[in-house]
Design a protein around this motif. Structure first.
Motif, PDB file in Angstrom:
ATOM      1  N   TYR A  28       0.819  -1.208   0.000  1.00 60.88           N
ATOM      2  CA  TYR A  28       0.000   0.000   0.000  1.00 60.88           C
ATOM      3  C   TYR A  28       0.857   1.263   0.000  1.00 60.88           C
ATOM      4  O   TYR A  28       0.547   2.237  -0.693  1.00 60.88           O
ATOM      5  CB  TYR A  28      -0.937   0.009   1.204  1.00 60.88           C
ATOM      6  N   ALA A  86      -2.912   7.796   7.891  1.00 62.76           N
ATOM      7  CA  ALA A  86      -2.955   6.875   6.758  1.00 62.76           C
ATOM      8  C   ALA A  86      -2.686   5.443   7.211  1.00 62.76           C
ATOM      9  O   ALA A  86      -3.391   4.505   6.817  1.00 62.76           O
ATOM     10  CB  ALA A  86      -1.932   7.300   5.699  1.00 62.76           C
ATOM     11  N   TRP A  89      -5.706   4.116   9.179  1.00 65.40           N
ATOM     12  CA  TRP A  89      -6.849   3.782   8.335  1.00 65.40           C
ATOM     13  C   TRP A  89      -6.580   2.561   7.447  1.00 65.40           C
ATOM     14  O   TRP A  89      -7.520   1.947   6.942  1.00 65.40           O
ATOM     15  CB  TRP A  89      -7.237   4.988   7.488  1.00 65.40           C
ATOM     16  N   LEU A  90      -5.312   2.227   7.282  1.00 59.69           N
ATOM     17  CA  LEU A  90      -4.975   1.013   6.532  1.00 59.69           C
ATOM     18  C   LEU A  90      -5.080  -0.245   7.397  1.00 59.69           C
ATOM     19  O   LEU A  90      -5.222  -1.350   6.857  1.00 59.69           O
ATOM     20  CB  LEU A  90      -3.555   1.112   5.975  1.00 59.69           C
ATOM     21  N   THR A  91      -5.022  -0.071   8.699  1.00 62.55           N
ATOM     22  CA  THR A  91      -4.970  -1.226   9.599  1.00 62.55           C
ATOM     23  C   THR A  91      -6.073  -2.260   9.354  1.00 62.55           C
ATOM     24  O   THR A  91      -5.795  -3.465   9.311  1.00 62.55           O
ATOM     25  CB  THR A  91      -5.002  -0.758  11.064  1.00 62.55           C
ATOM     26  N   LEU A 110      -7.756   2.098  -0.459  1.00 64.27           N
ATOM     27  CA  LEU A 110      -6.870   3.218  -0.173  1.00 64.27           C
ATOM     28  C   LEU A 110      -7.569   4.561  -0.029  1.00 64.27           C
ATOM     29  O   LEU A 110      -6.937   5.549   0.319  1.00 64.27           O
ATOM     30  CB  LEU A 110      -5.821   3.350  -1.298  1.00 64.27           C
ATOM     31  N   ALA A 113      -7.363   6.256   3.503  1.00 63.85           N
ATOM     32  CA  ALA A 113      -5.963   6.412   3.902  1.00 63.85           C
ATOM     33  C   ALA A 113      -5.255   7.461   3.055  1.00 63.85           C
ATOM     34  O   ALA A 113      -4.351   8.149   3.523  1.00 63.85           O
ATOM     35  CB  ALA A 113      -5.242   5.070   3.795  1.00 63.85           C
TER      36      ALA A 113
END
Length: 231
Positions: A28, A86, A89-91, A110, A113
């Motif tokens: 990512y 970011a 929020w990707l977790t 994505l 993020a």
């Protein structure tokens, strides 16, 4: 999102599973900087064993990410907050809790993020806006050009949505080992009565993914019936 038994996805090795999650994170982060292949589906091969050069690369990538966070904390707390948001929020999309066994990675994860990345990048490049050369604002020109390049990439991706065959053909190119991409391409081909191509992709999907094999076989049977093939 349908939870699956963890053992069906990560096996008995939690370390390998967590390394795969770290590999997803690094994928990512690369996509933030180089989003050249926007697509409905992508393929990422899970980590197969702990002791490997791949593990060394993943750990080096995590160390670089930690160093970047530390540098941002010292330089600019707002930029740090953007990158931290970011990552936060990707977790949910890192498959730490194993449920993303259909798509380990995908550009569509994505969106939220990327807002944090924009905050971080915008803060870091703010001084460049004031750079001038013979009365021209060089910074504005450079970042406008970068914005236009990203817009071109987005429009090229958006154009694929006008034709489902184009959309899913591209998905199978970006994710050749992704069963769902082949199933959806086969469905789009069958809708146009391209039976031979649809059959090929349905059969390939059934070989790739057990989770989608039942639907794939049912659809394959319908295609064969439409062709008058009683096999």
């Amino acid at each position: 999102i349908v939870p699956r038994p963890a053992s069906n996805i990560i096996g008995d090795n939690l370390a390998v599973h967590l390394l795969t999650s770290a590999k997803i994170l690094l994928w990512y982060l690369r996509e933030f900087a180089l989003p050249w292949q926007l697509s409905q589906e992508h393929w990422l091969r899970p980590v197969s064993r702990v002791l490997s050069w791949e593990t060394v690369g993943i750990l080096a990538g995590l160390a670089a990410c930690a160093a970047a966070l530390a540098a941002l904390w010292r330089r600019d707390r707002v930029a740090f907050a953007g990158l931290a948001m970011a990552l936060l929020w990707l977790t949910p999309c890192l498959n730490i809790f194993p449920y993303l066994n259909i798509s380990l990675v995908a550009n569509r994860y994505l969106y939220l993020a990327f807002a944090g990345i924009l905050l971080c990048a915008g803060r870091l490049v703010a001084p460049a806006w004031t750079i001038t050369f013979k009365g021209l604002y060089v910074g504005i020109a450079i970042w406008t050009a970068i914005g236009l390049a990203y817009t071109v990439l987005a429009m090229r991706n958006l154009a694929c949505y006008s034709d489902p065959v184009d959309l899913w053909t591209r998905a199978t190119q970006c994710a050749p080992e992704h069963a769902r991409a082949h199933v959806n391409l086969a469905a789009a081909l069958a809708a146009r009565m391209r039976w031979a191509d649809a059959e090929r992709h349905y059969r390939h999907a059934c070989r790739l993914g057990r989770s989608i094999a039942v639907n794939g076989r049912t659809s394959l049977a319908m295609v064969l019936a439409a062709r008058g093939d009683c096999r």
